[in-house]
Design a protein around this motif. Sequence first.
Motif: not given
Length: 93
Positions: A57-63, A67-68
């Motif tokens: 699994k590849a994930e992006r946690e939004t800020s 912040k990035k």
Amino acid sequence: MPEEVLFKSEQSQTRAEVATYLRTIADKLDAGDEVTLVSGGESVSMNPPARVTFEVKAERETSRGGKKGELSLELELEWDEGASDEDTSLSIS
């Protein structure tokens, strides 16, 4: 189904250190050996069966607040406790 965390370790490492760790686990899996995870005074040993479910699994946690965000790559092996094709013993210390 509720989860019980048996072992957790989180530390900053170089990519090369992570690759070495993953190779060690891969070698154990390839040989059919028990996999032991150790961090400080904690350890857990698991013996996955010959067939497991492998999740990538590849994930992006939004800020929030400018912040990035944070990216992650998760690798997970999963199998039923007590699978019959091999010993799936678990040892926690």
